[in-house]
Design a protein around this motif. Structure first.
Motif, PDB file in Angstrom:
ATOM      1  N   THR A 155       3.611   5.315  -5.149  1.00  0.00           N
ATOM      2  CA  THR A 155       3.710   6.414  -4.197  1.00  0.00           C
ATOM      3  C   THR A 155       3.969   5.931  -2.779  1.00  0.00           C
ATOM      4  OG1 THR A 155       1.306   6.469  -3.796  1.00  0.00           O
ATOM      5  CG2 THR A 155       2.164   7.844  -5.591  1.00  0.00           C
ATOM      6  N   ALA A 156       3.581   4.690  -2.484  1.00  0.00           N
ATOM      7  CA  ALA A 156       3.749   4.142  -1.146  1.00  0.00           C
ATOM      8  C   ALA A 156       4.927   3.183  -1.048  1.00  0.00           C
ATOM      9  CB  ALA A 156       2.468   3.424  -0.707  1.00  0.00           C
ATOM     10  N   LEU A 157       5.708   3.050  -2.121  1.00  0.00           N
ATOM     11  CA  LEU A 157       6.868   2.161  -2.088  1.00  0.00           C
ATOM     12  C   LEU A 157       7.863   2.519  -0.979  1.00  0.00           C
ATOM     13  CD1 LEU A 157       8.721  -0.071  -3.073  1.00  0.00           C
ATOM     14  CD2 LEU A 157       9.343   1.374  -5.032  1.00  0.00           C
ATOM     15  N   PRO A 158       8.186   3.801  -0.745  1.00  0.00           N
ATOM     16  CA  PRO A 158       9.103   4.116   0.365  1.00  0.00           C
ATOM     17  C   PRO A 158       8.570   3.640   1.718  1.00  0.00           C
ATOM     18  CG  PRO A 158       8.917   5.988  -1.107  1.00  0.00           C
ATOM     19  CD  PRO A 158       7.859   5.015  -1.529  1.00  0.00           C
ATOM     20  N   ALA A 159       7.259   3.734   1.922  1.00  0.00           N
ATOM     21  CA  ALA A 159       6.675   3.260   3.178  1.00  0.00           C
ATOM     22  C   ALA A 159       6.775   1.749   3.292  1.00  0.00           C
ATOM     23  CB  ALA A 159       5.219   3.709   3.277  1.00  0.00           C
ATOM     24  N   VAL A 160       6.532   1.036   2.188  1.00  0.00           N
ATOM     25  CA  VAL A 160       6.678  -0.423   2.198  1.00  0.00           C
ATOM     26  C   VAL A 160       8.106  -0.806   2.561  1.00  0.00           C
ATOM     27  CG1 VAL A 160       6.639  -2.497   0.763  1.00  0.00           C
ATOM     28  CG2 VAL A 160       4.804  -0.822   0.563  1.00  0.00           C
ATOM     29  N   ALA A 161       9.080  -0.082   1.992  1.00  0.00           N
ATOM     30  CA  ALA A 161      10.481  -0.359   2.304  1.00  0.00           C
ATOM     31  C   ALA A 161      10.741  -0.209   3.797  1.00  0.00           C
ATOM     32  CB  ALA A 161      11.388   0.569   1.502  1.00  0.00           C
ATOM     33  N   VAL A 175       3.322  -9.336  -0.104  1.00  0.00           N
ATOM     34  CA  VAL A 175       3.489  -7.934  -0.479  1.00  0.00           C
ATOM     35  C   VAL A 175       3.233  -7.784  -1.974  1.00  0.00           C
ATOM     36  CG1 VAL A 175       5.043  -5.957  -0.414  1.00  0.00           C
ATOM     37  CG2 VAL A 175       5.288  -7.781   1.288  1.00  0.00           C
ATOM     38  N   TRP A 176       2.375  -6.832  -2.322  1.00  0.00           N
ATOM     39  CA  TRP A 176       2.142  -6.479  -3.718  1.00  0.00           C
ATOM     40  C   TRP A 176       2.500  -5.012  -3.910  1.00  0.00           C
ATOM     41  CZ3 TRP A 176      -1.126  -9.573  -0.918  1.00  0.00           C
ATOM     42  CH2 TRP A 176      -1.440 -10.827  -1.444  1.00  0.00           C
ATOM     43  N   ILE A 177       3.312  -4.727  -4.941  1.00  0.00           N
ATOM     44  CA  ILE A 177       3.729  -3.353  -5.213  1.00  0.00           C
ATOM     45  C   ILE A 177       3.553  -3.082  -6.708  1.00  0.00           C
ATOM     46  CG2 ILE A 177       5.556  -1.640  -5.006  1.00  0.00           C
ATOM     47  CD1 ILE A 177       6.937  -3.553  -3.009  1.00  0.00           C
ATOM     48  N   ARG A 185      11.783  -1.788  -9.963  1.00  0.00           N
ATOM     49  CA  ARG A 185      11.994  -2.743  -8.875  1.00  0.00           C
ATOM     50  C   ARG A 185      13.226  -2.330  -8.068  1.00  0.00           C
ATOM     51  NH1 ARG A 185      11.259  -6.592 -13.257  1.00  0.00           N
ATOM     52  NH2 ARG A 185       9.276  -7.721 -13.074  1.00  0.00           N
ATOM     53  N   GLN A 186      13.123  -2.474  -6.759  1.00  0.00           N
ATOM     54  CA  GLN A 186      14.229  -2.115  -5.882  1.00  0.00           C
ATOM     55  C   GLN A 186      14.525  -3.245  -4.912  1.00  0.00           C
ATOM     56  OE1 GLN A 186      13.600   1.650  -3.854  1.00  0.00           O
ATOM     57  NE2 GLN A 186      12.461   2.502  -5.565  1.00  0.00           N
ATOM     58  N   GLU A 187      15.741  -3.270  -4.429  1.00  0.00           N
ATOM     59  CA  GLU A 187      16.076  -4.170  -3.334  1.00  0.00           C
ATOM     60  C   GLU A 187      15.391  -3.645  -2.076  1.00  0.00           C
ATOM     61  OE1 GLU A 187      17.770  -6.999  -3.236  1.00  0.00           O
ATOM     62  OE2 GLU A 187      18.026  -6.968  -5.428  1.00  0.00           O
TER      63      GLU A 187
END
Length: 283
Positions: A155-161, A175-177, A185-187
């Motif tokens: 849920t917080a992946l966009p914020a990490v990006a 960083v841990w996701i 997994r995303q670039e």
């Protein structure tokens, strides 16, 4: 009275794309978006969606953005728009577009249902910033921070990006996701010296109870614990556990840890909203 750093933006869906098994990206646009001034990093905003079967989005426009929350509470719950909190994935100015990445979880929530079926032209209203330095940004490392620790679930992946894209070149970061699928997994473009660990649940034997907390506990924080800055986001119980570990076991000053429960296991966001309303009424 100081003007609120927020404004209602009436936008429309431009396009959607299923970018991974878990995530759909919805791109919004509209003339008013020119005033939307994202502060980058983990910039959050309020997303208002029409109620099921409706097309009109009922929000308290006449109260002024600075008074929107009490005005929204006073509206009839059966008529007011569905409200959720999201993070800017990317804000582009040429052309004017706003990307929102939705973590889909089936038919169990109105935002997930909406994102999975959104079509070009569908209306949406956003309460977003008109100033880049606004209270919707929580990632604020102190000037003496020499290394960054990020821990988040899907849920917080966009914020990490957003945070990784913002970090200055060469900044050491661990960083841990945690994501449901390896294909999630995303670039994540960054100029920081980031070591990113993906915790993919479908690759784990036996599905450990707390993979994100376990992974962070098993590895030393980056750099000096006196100058590290940590940002934690995701399921509220996990975030609380991680914060306690970093303070008690690693000796990181609690003032150097930003944390946010994006969701709570066994509780819907509507439940959390009602709890907040009830707490304010009791106070």
């Amino acid at each position: 009275m100081t003007a609120a750093p927020w404004e209602f933006f009436d936008l429309n869906v431009l396009r959607t794309a299923r970018i991974t098994p878990t995530f759909v990206r919805v791109t919004l646009g509209g003339p008013s978006l020119a005033r939307f001034a994202s502060g980058g990093r983990d910039q959050r905003f309020k997303l208002f969606l029409p109620r099921p079967g409706a097309r009109e989005i009922s929000v308290p426009r006449g109260e002024g953005a600075e008074n929107w929350w009490p005005a929204w509470q006073r509206m009839d719950p059966d008529e007011r728009a569905v409200m959720r909190t999201y993070t800017v994935r990317e804000r582009r100015r040429d052309p004017g577009e706003l990307d929102i990445d939705f973590a889909l979880h089936g038919d169990t929530g109105p935002a997930s249902r909406w994102a999975a079926t959104a079509h070009p032209g569908d209306p949406v209203t956003v309460l977003g910033p008109v100033e880049e330095d606004n209270p919707g940004v929580d990632f604020r490392p102190p000037a003496d921070a020499t290394a960054i620790l990020l821990a988040a679930d899907a849920t917080a992946l966009p914020a990490v990006a957003g945070i990784l894209a913002w970090l200055p070149p060469g900044t050491p970061a661990k960083v841990w996701i945690e994501v449901p699928h390896a294909a999630d997994r995303q670039e994540l473009p960054t100029k920081a010296g980031a070591e990113i660990t993906w915790l993919c649940l479908d690759e784990m034997d036996g599905r450990p109870a707390a993979p994100l907390a376990d992974a962070v506990r098993a590895t030393a924080p980056p750099g000096d614990t006196d100058t590290v800055y940590a940002w934690l986001a995701g399921e509220a119980g996990t975030v609380k556990t991680l914060r306690r570990h970093l303070v008690d076991a690693r000796g990181i000053d609690r003032r150097r840890i930003a944390f946010c429960g994006y969701w709570r296991r066994g509780t819907t966001e509507d439940d959390l909203i009602q709890q907040a309303i009830a707490a304010e009424a009791a106070a």
